[in-house]
Design a protein around this motif. Structure first.
Motif, short mmCIF file in Angstrom:
data_model
loop_
_atom_site.label_atom_id
_atom_site.label_comp_id
_atom_site.label_asym_id
_atom_site.label_seq_id
_atom_site.Cartn_x
_atom_site.Cartn_y
_atom_site.Cartn_z
N VAL A 1 36.88 34.42 22.87
CA VAL A 1 36.79 34.39 24.33
C VAL A 1 36.96 35.80 24.90
N SER A 2 37.92 36.54 24.37
CA SER A 2 38.12 37.90 24.83
C SER A 2 36.87 38.75 24.61
N ALA A 3 36.25 38.59 23.43
CA ALA A 3 35.02 39.33 23.14
C ALA A 3 33.89 38.90 24.05
N LEU A 4 33.77 37.59 24.26
CA LEU A 4 32.71 37.07 25.13
C LEU A 4 32.83 37.63 26.54
N LEU A 5 34.04 37.61 27.08
CA LEU A 5 34.26 38.11 28.44
C LEU A 5 34.02 39.61 28.51
N ALA A 6 34.45 40.35 27.47
CA ALA A 6 34.33 41.81 27.49
C ALA A 6 32.88 42.27 27.47
N GLY A 7 31.96 41.39 27.12
CA GLY A 7 30.55 41.75 27.15
C GLY A 7 30.00 41.87 28.56
N PHE A 8 30.77 41.43 29.56
CA PHE A 8 30.28 41.48 30.93
C PHE A 8 31.27 42.13 31.89
N ILE B 1 48.88 38.49 21.01
CA ILE B 1 48.61 39.56 21.96
C ILE B 1 47.53 40.50 21.43
N PHE B 2 47.60 40.85 20.15
CA PHE B 2 46.55 41.72 19.58
C PHE B 2 45.21 41.00 19.54
N ALA B 3 45.21 39.68 19.41
CA ALA B 3 43.95 38.93 19.47
C ALA B 3 43.27 39.14 20.82
N VAL B 4 44.07 39.20 21.87
CA VAL B 4 43.52 39.46 23.21
C VAL B 4 42.94 40.86 23.29
N GLY B 5 43.77 41.87 22.94
CA GLY B 5 43.36 43.26 23.12
C GLY B 5 42.23 43.68 22.20
N GLY C 1 34.28 43.18 21.68
CA GLY C 1 33.29 42.51 22.51
C GLY C 1 32.58 43.45 23.46
N SER C 2 33.19 44.59 23.77
CA SER C 2 32.62 45.47 24.79
C SER C 2 31.27 46.08 24.42
N PRO C 3 30.91 46.26 23.12
CA PRO C 3 29.60 46.89 22.85
C PRO C 3 28.40 45.97 22.95
N TYR C 4 28.55 44.65 22.93
CA TYR C 4 27.39 43.81 22.63
C TYR C 4 26.39 43.65 23.78
N THR C 5 26.77 43.99 25.00
CA THR C 5 25.80 44.03 26.10
C THR C 5 25.98 45.32 26.88
N PRO C 6 24.97 45.76 27.63
CA PRO C 6 25.14 46.95 28.45
C PRO C 6 26.25 46.80 29.49
N ALA C 7 26.54 45.55 29.89
CA ALA C 7 27.56 45.31 30.92
C ALA C 7 28.98 45.39 30.39
N PHE D 1 27.51 43.35 15.42
CA PHE D 1 28.82 44.00 15.30
C PHE D 1 29.91 43.11 15.88
N THR D 2 29.69 42.60 17.10
CA THR D 2 30.69 41.76 17.74
C THR D 2 30.92 40.47 16.97
N ILE D 3 29.85 39.82 16.54
CA ILE D 3 29.98 38.55 15.82
C ILE D 3 30.78 38.74 14.53
N ILE D 4 30.42 39.77 13.76
CA ILE D 4 31.12 40.01 12.49
C ILE D 4 32.57 40.38 12.73
N MET D 5 32.83 41.24 13.73
CA MET D 5 34.20 41.69 13.98
C MET D 5 35.09 40.58 14.52
N VAL D 6 34.52 39.62 15.24
CA VAL D 6 35.30 38.45 15.66
C VAL D 6 35.82 37.71 14.42
N GLY D 7 34.94 37.53 13.43
CA GLY D 7 35.36 36.88 12.19
C GLY D 7 36.37 37.72 11.42
N VAL D 8 36.14 39.03 11.37
CA VAL D 8 37.05 39.92 10.64
C VAL D 8 38.44 39.89 11.25
N LEU D 9 38.53 39.99 12.58
CA LEU D 9 39.84 39.99 13.25
C LEU D 9 40.54 38.65 13.09
N THR D 10 39.78 37.56 13.09
CA THR D 10 40.37 36.24 12.92
C THR D 10 41.09 36.13 11.58
#
Length: 481
Positions: free
Chosen positions: A148-155, A191-195, A201-207, A239-248
């Motif tokens: 969710v954090s990654a998804l939101l950070a894309g926008f 907390i680290f899961a959030v940050g 998540g921030s790289p996956y879209t221009p926004a 990158f975002t998809i793989i890193m979500v799995g890696v962090l999990t």
């Protein structure tokens, strides 16, 4: 008159002696001016020219000010175009042309859309709904938070995404209250899961951050390369998809949780979701936001993603679901001031030849080390950008280094899109230090983390991010370029 000056000087000295932060900022401001003066007084390199020397001097001073916040960052952004005209000798029309770009409109529009979401509580409704839908296992919850954090950070910015997941702190409080023993690792894990979720998540879209918008603008201005919303997402999404799995997987290994079932906390959040109202205004905002994303993906290249973004923000005003005061109070207009200057700085260093001169100097050095070609050079660039983004903001790093690394890539015959995407991606690897990203500062402010926790978790997260980036560079991006 002399007595008045003496009294004011005495008062100023007293204030500075008592306010350590003011003294620190003044010291760095003096240092930045001294560096600028020294560079201006040095003999002008023949390959650079006087205009380029003025640009290099400004670039050095701005780097120091960005890294140390010697003066407020919006002030730096506003002073950059003033310098370019009054000292740099650039025409006003040229400088204002750099400033008012599609990238700036896109940033402005997305900030306003995020403000609209938060003004009606949609941010927390969305976050809470998804979090309460993943199950009660701590590992499922960690996946949900990171995703969710990654998804939101894309926008939006990573800081905004972290703030939207503030209900996670409520979950921590519930767990702590329901267990007699300490749950220190679980607390740090959530907390680290959030940050870190927001960072990946921030790289996956221009926004997903100003760094992305700035690099899109630089690639268009300096390399004549138009990259649309959909194309950027295609390159960066893996990158975002793989890193979500890696962090999990990675975060629970670093912080083994004391509790493996969070049923009580999840049920409490589910009750909060059910109690939050959802009406017509929220529905309209979601529809407009969804349509905006579709337009970015389909006709963004034709009309400009910036025009679409500000148009969507205006539509919400026309429909009456958002008031202008929401934009006034919830949009960080200072961020726009920073990037007005940052974007114009890129055009200035390119126009004066400063970027070319710095790029040639850098290439000469790395070639002597045998690292001046192909993917080895791209990796060197990524290390350089990551190091800089730890000292200053990701947006500032991109704005300062963007024109330089694009020129380096051009000199080394590396595709501009690879260099541009590498710069944007590497500038998001701010895992290890509290000051690396605003999102890190926000989760540190929870009071549960220490600087050593960031180093402990951030080192492994950064190494993982580099490994994923290397795989994309070697195997995925070549399929697209």
């Amino acid at each position: 008159m002399a007595q008045v000056i003496k009294e004011r000087a005495t008062r100023l000295f007293k204030v500075l002696s008592e306010d350590k932060e003011a003294s620190r900022r003044l010291l760095w401001f003096v240092i930045s001016i001294a560096v600028w003066s020294g560079l201006m007084l040095m003999p002008t390199p023949e390959a650079l020219g006087i205009q380029g020397q003025r640009a290099v001097a400004l670039l050095a001073a701005v780097c120091i000010m960005f890294a140390t916040e010697a003066i407020p960052l919006p002030a730096i952004g506003l002073l950059i175009p003033v310098y370019q005209v009054m000292i740099g000798g650039m025409s006003t029309d040229l400088v204002t042309g750099w400033m008012m770009s599609n990238a700036l409109l896109f940033l402005m529009g997305t900030l306003m859309l995020v403000a609209a979401l938060s003004s009606r509580g949609l941010d927390k409704i969305i976050a809470l709904y998804i979090l309460t839908s993943v199950g009660t296992s701590v590992y499922a919850v960690v996946f949900g938070i990171v995703a969710v954090s990654a998804l939101l950070a894309g926008f939006m910015s990573d800081a905004a995404a972290a703030l939207m997941l503030a209900p996670v702190l409520g979950m921590i409080s519930i767990v702590r209250d329901s267990h007699d023993g300490p749950v220190t690792n679980l607390t740090k894990l959530l907390i680290f899961a959030v940050g870190f979720g927001a960072i990946v998540g921030s790289p996956y879209t221009p926004a997903g951050g100003a760094r992305n918008v700035i690099m899109i603008d630089y690639m268009q201005q300096l390399a004549d390369l138009d990259i649309g919303f959909a194309e950027w997402t295609l390159y960066m999404m893996p990158f975002t998809i793989i890193m979500v799995g890696v962090l999990t997987v990675l975060l629970p290994v670093i912080f083994p949780p004391e509790v493996e079932d969070l049923r009580t906390a999840v049920e409490s959040l589910r009750t909060e979701v059910q109690e939050r109202p959802f009406g017509l205004d929220q529905a309209v905002i979601l529809v407009v936001f969804a349509i905006t994303i579709v337009l970015w993906l389909t006709i963004g290249g034709q009309f400009g993603i910036g025009i679409i973004a500000v148009g969507a923000a205006a539509v919400l005003l026309v429909l009456g679901v958002v008031e202008w005061r929401n934009y006034q109070s919830d949009v960080d207009w200072g961020v726009l001031m920073i990037y007005i200057g940052a974007i114009s700085l890129g055009g200035y260093t390119a126009e004066t030849g400063a970027a070319t001169w710095i790029a040639n100097s850098f290439l000469d050095t790395v070639r002597d080390l045998g690292l001046g070609e192909g993917n080895l050079l791209v990796m060197v660039i990524s290390f350089l950008i990551t190091g800089m983004t730890s000292a200053m903001s990701a947006g500032a790093t991109s704005s300062v280094m963007g024109p330089i690394v694009l020129e380096i890539g051009a000199q080394a015959a590396i595709p501009s899109i690879v260099v541009g995407l590498t710069t944007a991606l590497a500038s998001s690897f701010g895992f290890m230090l509290i000051v690396s990203t605003p999102g890190n500062a926000i989760i540190y402010a929870s009071g549960y983390l220490s600087a050593s926790d960031f180093i402990k978790a951030g080192l492994w997260a950064m190494l993982s991010a580099f490994a994923v980036f290397l795989m994309m560079l070697l195997f995925y991006w070549p399929l697209l370029t």
